[in-house]
Design an enzyme around this catalytic site. Structure first.
Site, PDB file in Angstrom:
ATOM      1  N   ASP A   1      -7.242  19.992 -13.366  1.00 34.42           N
ATOM      2  CA  ASP A   1      -7.595  18.695 -13.943  1.00 34.42           C
ATOM      3  C   ASP A   1      -7.214  18.769 -15.420  1.00 34.42           C
ATOM      4  O   ASP A   1      -7.870  19.456 -16.209  1.00 34.42           O
ATOM      5  CB  ASP A   1      -9.098  18.436 -13.752  1.00 34.42           C
TER       6      ASP A   1
ATOM      7  N   ARG B   1       0.853  -1.199   0.000  1.00 36.20           N
ATOM      8  CA  ARG B   1       0.000   0.000   0.000  1.00 36.20           C
ATOM      9  C   ARG B   1       0.888   1.247   0.000  1.00 36.20           C
ATOM     10  O   ARG B   1       0.559   2.263  -0.602  1.00 36.20           O
ATOM     11  CB  ARG B   1      -0.982   0.008   1.179  1.00 36.20           C
TER      12      ARG B   1
ATOM     13  N   TYR C   1     -16.362  17.879 -14.840  1.00 39.00           N
ATOM     14  CA  TYR C   1     -16.703  16.469 -14.800  1.00 39.00           C
ATOM     15  C   TYR C   1     -17.738  16.205 -13.695  1.00 39.00           C
ATOM     16  O   TYR C   1     -17.537  16.618 -12.544  1.00 39.00           O
ATOM     17  CB  TYR C   1     -15.422  15.663 -14.565  1.00 39.00           C
TER      18      TYR C   1
ATOM     19  N   LYS D   1      -8.044   7.840 -18.974  1.00 39.99           N
ATOM     20  CA  LYS D   1      -8.354   8.415 -20.274  1.00 39.99           C
ATOM     21  C   LYS D   1      -7.106   8.389 -21.176  1.00 39.99           C
ATOM     22  O   LYS D   1      -6.655   7.330 -21.522  1.00 39.99           O
ATOM     23  CB  LYS D   1      -8.928   9.818 -20.073  1.00 39.99           C
TER      24      LYS D   1
HETATM   25  C1  LIG Z   1     -13.011  10.619 -16.015  1.00 44.56           C
HETATM   26  C2  LIG Z   1     -12.680  11.932 -15.459  1.00 44.56           C
HETATM   27  C3  LIG Z   1     -12.431  12.100 -14.086  1.00 44.56           C
HETATM   28  C4  LIG Z   1     -12.559  10.978 -13.084  1.00 44.56           C
HETATM   29  O1  LIG Z   1     -11.614   9.985 -13.282  1.00 44.56           O
HETATM   30  P1  LIG Z   1     -11.873   8.412 -12.989  1.00 44.56           P
HETATM   31  O2  LIG Z   1     -10.616   7.796 -13.446  1.00 44.56           O
HETATM   32  O3  LIG Z   1     -13.070   8.018 -13.767  1.00 44.56           O
HETATM   33  O4  LIG Z   1     -12.103   8.295 -11.520  1.00 44.56           O
HETATM   34  C5  LIG Z   1     -12.077  13.365 -13.657  1.00 44.56           C
HETATM   35  N1  LIG Z   1     -11.990  14.410 -14.509  1.00 44.56           N
HETATM   36  C6  LIG Z   1     -12.232  14.284 -15.826  1.00 44.56           C
HETATM   37  C7  LIG Z   1     -12.111  15.475 -16.708  1.00 44.56           C
HETATM   38  C8  LIG Z   1     -12.598  13.050 -16.341  1.00 44.56           C
HETATM   39  O5  LIG Z   1     -12.851  12.932 -17.654  1.00 44.56           O
END
Ligand SMILES: *Cc1c(COP(=O)(O)O)cnc(C)c1O
Length: 380
Positions: free
Chosen positions: A171, A47, A99, A196
């Site tokens: 982000d 962990r 998001y 992504k």
């Molecule tokens: C998918 C996404 C998230 C969240 O990420 P996860 O890997 O699904 O937890 C946060 N911000 C954006 C812009 C996203 O597209």
């Protein structure tokens, strides 16, 4: 400093010390044998540390031009760790178009612990300044935003944040490190849903944070190991592998994104197309300044703005699969108001400009002509 194309291939990669394996092995282990109590090789319990994760974390830092990377079990787990830096009574200023899962985490999980979230239109940096108070500790930006492709000026907001003594976290999921590097523009933290573009193959859920401050790294590492939202070694391996082709993939995503955005804009049945590469996009100048290209994400509305018309398109494509998520090599089509953004109340969505009929595309790296033919058939 290494150029980006080289960094994607070599960042974090050291031949495995025990065998010389060129690829970092998947260290599928929960613990590490110690020679004597507290005498070990830097690895005690998985962990806290895992060599596959360590390799990935150095790669993440390198590709975002940061000093430190931390990997989490999902993007929202990375966001969760950032908010856990705060205390009850603290305020966060965040974008009003972001998001849906981030919005849900902020309002449904953290508000009840006494953290206040102020949603504002961050495309105008003056709005961020106006929302500041003595309690503001964090500014949370998403740029480009999901799904409306709004752009906020990272450098301008970083200056406001520094002057106010706040942290700025961006982000950077939509742009990916190949197109935009927020730390270079003054942000303190970069967050990614590595699910992504970083992984790029729709086969893993993962999150990442990158930063320059060792103090922030210590605090966030403490949260990572104390709260335990760590990715497994197999997932770290997959993201490491994905990063190797990030540069190549993003080039293809950008080319196809541009071709499809332009085609949609000329289609008689299509209304507004949201893509920051258009010169008349309201934030085009900033997009051009802070991004090296415009990416493969775009949204559009049909002139016939009924739900039925949108649903017909959403269920008629063959190459574009109807699914949540984005950033994979295959093209996806999504209906934000019933899918990714359903957790945002309708009135709020409409106020922020997200219409019921909006369709979002994650343009993959297939042949653009085939993708256009698929949309042509679906839009009719
Ligand atoms: C998918 C996404 C998230 C969240 O990420 P996860 O890997 O699904 O937890 C946060 N911000 C954006 C812009 C996203 O597209």
């Amino acid at each position: 400093m290494m150029k980006k194309a080289t960094t994607y291939i070599h960042a974090g990669m050291e031949p495995d010390p025990s065998t010389g394996a060129i690829m970092t092995p998947i260290y599928q282990t929960s613990t590490y044998v110690q020679e004597a109590p507290a005498t070990h090789k830097g690895y005690e319990y998985a962990r806290s540390q895992n060599p596959t994760r360590t390799a990935l974390e150095s790669a993440l830092a390198a590709i975002e031009n940061g000093k430190f990377g931390l990997a989490f079990s999902s993007g929202v787990a990375a966001t969760d760790a950032v908010i856990k830096l705060l205390e009850p009574g603290d305020e966060v200023i965040c974008a009003n178009d972001m998001y849906g899962g981030t919005y849900r985490l902020f309002t449904k999980v953290f508000e009840k612990f006494g953290i206040q979230f102020k949603f504002t239109d961050t495309t105008n940096a003056e709005n961020v300044k106006a929302a500041l108070s003595a309690k503001t500790k964090l500014i949370w930006l998403e740029t480009p935003t999901n799904p409306l492709m709004n752009i906020s000026d990272i450098a301008a907001i970083a200056a406001i944040s520094k002057a106010a003594g706040c942290l700025l976290c961006v982000d950077n999921t939509f742009a990916s490190p190949a197109l935009q590097n927020p730390l270079d523009l003054g942000a303190d933290l970069v967050m990614h849903s590595a699910t992504k573009y970083l992984s790029g193959h729709s086969d893993v859920i993962q999150g990442a944070l990158v930063m320059n401050s060792s103090d922030l790294r210590e605090k966030l590492y403490f949260i990572q190991k104390s709260c335990g939202a760590v990715p497994g070694p197999m997932d770290c391996f997959l993201v490491l592998r994905g990063i190797k082709t990030l540069g190549l993939r993003m080039k293809a995503h950008c080319e196809n994104g541009k071709a499809i955005a332009s085609w949609l804009r000329n289609h008689p049945k299509v209304g507004k197309v949201y893509w920051p590469g258009f010169e008349d996009h309201p934030n085009h100048t900033i997009a051009k300044k802070q991004m090296s290209d415009f990416g493969g994400m775009l949204s559009f509305e049909l002139k016939n703005d009924s739900m039925e018309a949108a649903k017909k398109v959403l269920s008629s494509t063959h190459l574009f699969s109807l699914a949540e998520s984005l950033g994979g090599v295959e093209s996806l089509i999504n209906h934000p108001s019933s899918m990714t953004h359903a957790s945002i109340p309708r009135a709020e969505r409409i106020r922020n400009g997200l219409q019921d009929g909006l369709i979002r595309l994650s343009v993959g790296i297939e042949d653009a002509d085939d993708l256009i033919e698929d949309l042509e058939h679906a839009i009719g």
